[in-house]
Write an enzyme that holds these catalytic residues in place. Structure first.
Site, short mmCIF file in Angstrom:
data_model
loop_
_atom_site.label_atom_id
_atom_site.label_comp_id
_atom_site.label_asym_id
_atom_site.label_seq_id
_atom_site.Cartn_x
_atom_site.Cartn_y
_atom_site.Cartn_z
N SER A 229 -9.35 1.12 3.12
CA SER A 229 -8.55 1.95 2.25
C SER A 229 -7.42 1.19 1.55
O SER A 229 -6.79 1.74 0.65
CB SER A 229 -7.95 3.09 3.08
N SER B 90 -9.65 -1.20 7.24
CA SER B 90 -9.07 -1.03 5.90
C SER B 90 -8.40 -2.26 5.32
O SER B 90 -8.07 -2.29 4.14
CB SER B 90 -8.08 0.13 5.91
N LYS C 229 0.85 -1.19 0.00
CA LYS C 229 0.00 0.00 0.00
C LYS C 229 0.89 1.24 0.00
O LYS C 229 1.91 1.27 0.69
CB LYS C 229 -0.86 -0.05 1.27
#
Lengths: 397, 397
Positions: free
Chosen positions: A111, A135, A34
């Site tokens: 996310s 997330s 990420k």
């Protein structure tokens, strides 16, 4: 890779060589991270054009990424994250929406959207995400992946952009139990509190009661699948304060911490932020000291109570998410409502700091739906093993 | 500078030392450059999060920026541009809206919005912009600045992100005639076609006829101010094809060229683009070969006719923009309508390749309004001198 990327999972950075050990327990596996984690040779955007502009090229690599490289895994790219990681939809207003490999007409969830997208589209074997308020668990459930939110503090978040530090955790995704376990061994190390072969099984009755009936029905066979291995679960209510109280407790603390982290940049640069994100930072700006103080008290009490409920051997079954992923075409309002509903489920591990694993055991209308296990602090690798074991077992009708 | 930036004019890049000559004709002056130009040590975004992500840190500096540094000017930063420079509003959906220093409740105009913002807020003495379809003249008029769109090809655009190369030009802004002239001497060099002391003055009657009555009235004293110096202007129609034909001629060619430049990135990364920008690229994608061919014919004829009209000594007075800057609160639809109206005025220099200077000579409702002079090819520096001379003359009521 970038020129042939069906998922738009990756940030379009110029590829840079990131060396990994030639051998090791993860040799032969590819992974992505990420775009909150620093990787030498790349910028870090945190999903924000402003943070990207301020980033420069990083000269160091986050220790957690380095750990995977040292174990022989090969890095293939940085993945799109929701803006400042403060969203659960996986729709980034600036960098786009990574494709949900299991349900391409639905949001990937965020996310850690790009990481889940990359794994679910077979663009890499596993991927690092972070989980502050869901997330990892949201995109794992939506994309049909194994996903772990570890014990808070259990996996290093050094050189990673914060959202709300007292809630932030470093998790990961994999498509299959074997890879999930392999990576867990490297990332998590040995458990401080290993679970027994047959942990004491609990079922969060009040969490299941939050679900619509068809969703509960879709999860029922998966619950039976777990009970077939671990024995009948004891029914228990976990949110004796009520989910609404826990929801606001989480939101106030998260808001205050998020504003502490990103508020100065937002005040200074006044960045145009995507739908929902701007509202959440506006909420965060206005959280009062009184709200934070009261929330800390509630959090402490809840933390103690949930830890006591689980002891050293308890494992709690709960839904990962309220439902399958919303459609890409759903309105921003609908996505926000869904998020708020989801946070009721997410807040149990968030407030307690306890590890939670989402297992891809169910589906509805052709889209995946995860079921979760929440365990005692330091039982992370045990939960990962358990998840793999359960997923391998034959499904009971 | 960035921590105390009232205008949000600059991209928030980490400041890097950009050496300039210790002395020279621009010593003591500070400047900024639109974030289309490469500057060593900085990335280049072109107002797009995707281009920023792909940029890396540039190792070379655009020759035009270098020319200013070599003349002793000090570089203070890269300024926000509209997304991919394909907008005239100055509102970037990802990097924000720089503040119009002359009318803070109104849009700055774009796409060189940050450059005009920086100069109009006294954050630097002059700034580089680019003008493809009005991107210097619009913000110059809106922010009360001197602005030049030079003869096409007259100032180097090497190491600058293209929009539509056969229309793209490198222009600049200054607050006062003296600085405008100083910079012009360095940037433009000697005129290939210097204008006489008293050029033959023409007034584009059909261009003024496009304006609403109150706008025409606001510009009338400025026209008289010019006539007081250069003598009475001859009335002439310039768009004998009709402005609508010229408007579409410009849009088809610009669309085709913009799609050639940015289409491959857009196809590959599917970037979420701001209001208007996405629509214009969708329009651009669909421009046909037939439309382009017909447009090239019209363009050639218009080019020849306007060049013949001006000869070596003609200067055409025309409005810079249809009105003062729209309000920041105006709808996207209203901004798009305004843009289309403005393009009717912009297309004269765009299609002809001739230089145009916008002079801050008028105002309305407390906001500035520019008046323009368009001259023969290679008369750029003469136009700059003329603009300074006119602005210095006492205003006639």
């Amino acid at each position: 890779m970038l020129d042939n990327d069906p998922a738009h999972a990756f940030m379009p950075y110029p590829p840079v060589s990131v060396p990994n050990a030639p051998s090791g327990p993860l040799a032969g596996l590819t992974f992505a991270a990420k775009d909150l984690f620093d990787v030498a040779g790349y910028p870090t955007s945190a999903g924000s054009p402003q943070i990207l502009a301020m980033s420069g090229i990083k000269t160091g690599t986050a220790p957690t990424v380095q750990r995977l490289l040292d174990a022989g895994a090969r890095f293939v790219g940085k993945t799109i994250t929701d803006e400042l990681a403060f969203s659960m939809s996986g729709k980034n207003a600036h960098f786009g929406t990574p494709v949900n490999g299991a349900a391409p007409d639905r949001i990937p969830g965020g996310s850690s959207c790009g990481s889940a997208s990359a794994v679910s589209n077979n663009l890499c074997d596993f991927a690092l995400g972070t989980d502050t308020g869901g997330s990892v668990r949201a995109p794992a459930s939506h994309c049909g992946l194994f996903g772990l939110r570890p014990t808070h503090g259990g996996v290093s978040l050094e050189d990673c952009h914060d959202l709300a530090p007292s809630f932030d955790t470093c998790g990961y995704f994999a498509r299959d139990g074997e890879t999930f376990t392999q990576v867990g061994k490297v990332l998590l190390g040995a458990d401080g509190n290993a679970l027994p072969e047959k942990p004491r099984l609990l079922r969060a009755s009040d969490a299941f009661a939050l679900l619509d009936r068809p969703v509960r029905d879709s999860l029922a066979p998966a619950v039976r699948q777990i009970e077939a291995i671990l024995g009948k679960a004891d029914e228990t209510d976990v949110a004796t304060e009520g989910f609404t109280v826990l929801y606001w407790t989480m939101r106030y603390i998260q808001g205050r911490e998020a504003w502490t982290v990103d508020g100065p940049m937002i005040e200074r640069l006044k960045p145009p932020m995507g739908p929902g994100v701007a509202d959440r930072f506006e909420f965060s700006r206005n959280v009062t000291d009184q709200q934070v103080m009261e929330s800390q008290t509630i959090r402490s009490r809840f933390r103690e109570r949930l830890a006591a409920l689980l002891g050293n051997d308890g494992v709690l079954i709960l839904p990962s998410m309220p439902d399958i992923a919303p459609l890409l075409t759903d309105s921003d309002e609908a996505l926000n409502d869904y998020r708020n509903k989801a946070l009721n489920l997410q807040c149990l591990s968030v407030l307690s700091g306890l590890p939670q694993v989402s297992i891809p055991l169910a589906s509805r209308e052709g889209a995946p739906l995860g079921l979760s296990l929440l365990g005692p602090a330091g039982s992370d690798l045990s939960l990962v093993h358990l998840a793999a074991r359960i997923a391998q077992a034959p499904q009971r009708g």
